[in-house]
Write an enzyme that holds these catalytic residues in place. Structure first.
Site, PDB file in Angstrom:
ATOM      1  N   ASP A   1       0.822  -1.210   0.000  1.00 41.64           N
ATOM      2  CA  ASP A   1       0.000   0.000   0.000  1.00 41.64           C
ATOM      3  C   ASP A   1       0.858   1.262   0.000  1.00 41.64           C
ATOM      4  O   ASP A   1       1.956   1.275   0.548  1.00 41.64           O
ATOM      5  CB  ASP A   1      -0.920  -0.025   1.238  1.00 41.64           C
ATOM      6  CG  ASP A   1      -2.109   0.911   1.105  1.00 41.64           C
ATOM      7  OD1 ASP A   1      -2.367   1.411  -0.009  1.00 41.64           O
ATOM      8  OD2 ASP A   1      -2.792   1.145   2.123  1.00 41.64           O
TER       9      ASP A   1
ATOM     10  N   HIS B   1       2.322   3.297  -9.104  1.00 40.22           N
ATOM     11  CA  HIS B   1       2.167   1.859  -9.342  1.00 40.22           C
ATOM     12  C   HIS B   1       3.381   1.307 -10.101  1.00 40.22           C
ATOM     13  O   HIS B   1       3.813   0.187  -9.854  1.00 40.22           O
ATOM     14  CB  HIS B   1       0.871   1.578 -10.109  1.00 40.22           C
ATOM     15  CG  HIS B   1      -0.358   1.973  -9.342  1.00 40.22           C
ATOM     16  ND1 HIS B   1      -0.591   1.546  -8.051  1.00 40.22           N
ATOM     17  CD2 HIS B   1      -1.417   2.759  -9.662  1.00 40.22           C
ATOM     18  CE1 HIS B   1      -1.730   2.052  -7.621  1.00 40.22           C
ATOM     19  NE2 HIS B   1      -2.252   2.803  -8.571  1.00 40.22           N
TER      20      HIS B   1
ATOM     21  N   LEU C   1      10.212 -20.662  -4.587  1.00 40.58           N
ATOM     22  CA  LEU C   1       9.204 -19.786  -3.973  1.00 40.58           C
ATOM     23  C   LEU C   1       7.871 -19.857  -4.706  1.00 40.58           C
ATOM     24  O   LEU C   1       7.828 -19.774  -5.937  1.00 40.58           O
ATOM     25  CB  LEU C   1       9.717 -18.337  -4.009  1.00 40.58           C
ATOM     26  CG  LEU C   1       8.724 -17.267  -3.545  1.00 40.58           C
ATOM     27  CD1 LEU C   1       8.524 -17.310  -2.042  1.00 40.58           C
ATOM     28  CD2 LEU C   1       9.191 -15.866  -3.966  1.00 40.58           C
TER      29      LEU C   1
END
Ligand code: IPE
Ligand code: IPE
Ligand code: MG
Length: 235
Positions: free
Chosen positions: A16, A33, A127
């Site tokens: 955020d 972004h 991962l």
């Protein structure tokens, strides 16, 4: 220092602060972004190095459709180019990409690129990098209940285990997170992983997501490791 023998298996992140980062610089939100994608790239790499099993990032919520068309469009374009540029590297690093959320309504180009990333990395066993896209915790629970109800099961047989198995995470074999990180100083869940976070430790970082570095990620893990979790319900 991070204790290597206490690395959480699953870390969830609410990325955020992109909008505020851009605003502070007099830039359009999409620029935030864009920088946020770069931060994400670094964190995936760091999570991989640390031997974290699962990293789940909140990229777009079911509520984020309320944002302007320009911003939504920008986010999905950035996601498409992130995959185009990074897929090879992710694959080389043995990362397995997954999605949680309903990607059917997201713009076609972005949907195709994320599907390609999932397909290309399907056999990797490093991962597990899960991207939450058009994801909402309440929506996820509703979907699970609809599916369960459609099986015609007797209500007495519905239990927590069954519900967990019908969530996006359960279907993909993703365990509940040990650690949730939210950046930018906000201290809410904003509809993220409501069911799965029941016993998760939460670390709130004041850093805006585009400024979030691998060092700050390490610091969050150290904070988690320093806690006395004896009193958690799960032993
Ligand atoms: C998080 O940053 C990214 C997404 C929700 C896609 P924000 O865009 O929410 O940034 P702020 O909270 O407005 O600063
Ligand atoms: C949560 O952040 C969603 C993502 C990070 C994708 P928001 O910025 O959308 O949440 P609110 O609106 O502050 O609760
Ligand atoms: Mg926000």
């Amino acid at each position: 220092m991070i204790q290597k023998d206490m690395i959480p298996v699953h870390v969830a992140v609410i990325m955020d602060g992109n909008g505020r980062w851009a605003k502070d610089r007099g830039l359009p939100r999409v620029a935030g972004h864009n920088s946020g994608m770069k931060a994400m790239k670094q964190i995936v790499k760091r999570a991989s190095e640390l031997g974290i099993g699962f990293l789940t990032v909140y990229a777009f919520s079911t509520e984020n459709w309320k944002r302007s068309e320009d911003e939504i469009d920008g986010i999905f374009k950035l996601l498409t180019s992130y995959v185009a540029v990074e897929l090879r590297e992710l694959d080389r690093n043995n990362v397995k990409v997954g999605v949680i959320g309903d990607i059917s309504p997201i713009p076609e180009r972005a949907r195709e690129s994320i599907e390609k990333a999932v397909r290309t990395t399907a056999e990797n066993d490093g991962l597990r990098f899960n991207v939450a896209l058009n994801y909402g915790g309440r929506d996820e629970i509703c979907r699970a209940l609809r599916e369960i109800s459609a099986t015609g099961i007797e209500p007495e047989r519905i239990d927590e285990e069954l519900i967990s198995r019908h969530l996006y995470t359960g279907k993909a074999g993703v365990p509940d997170p040990e650690l949730l990180i939210r950046t930018s100083g906000e201290k809410r869940l904003s509809n993220f992983l409501l069911w799965q976070l029941a016993y998760t430790e939460m670390v709130f970082s004041p850093v805006l997501w585009p400024d979030f570095t691998p060092e700050e990620f390490d610091r969050c893990i150290e904070e988690y490791q320093s806690r006395d979790r004896r009193f958690g319900g799960r032993k």
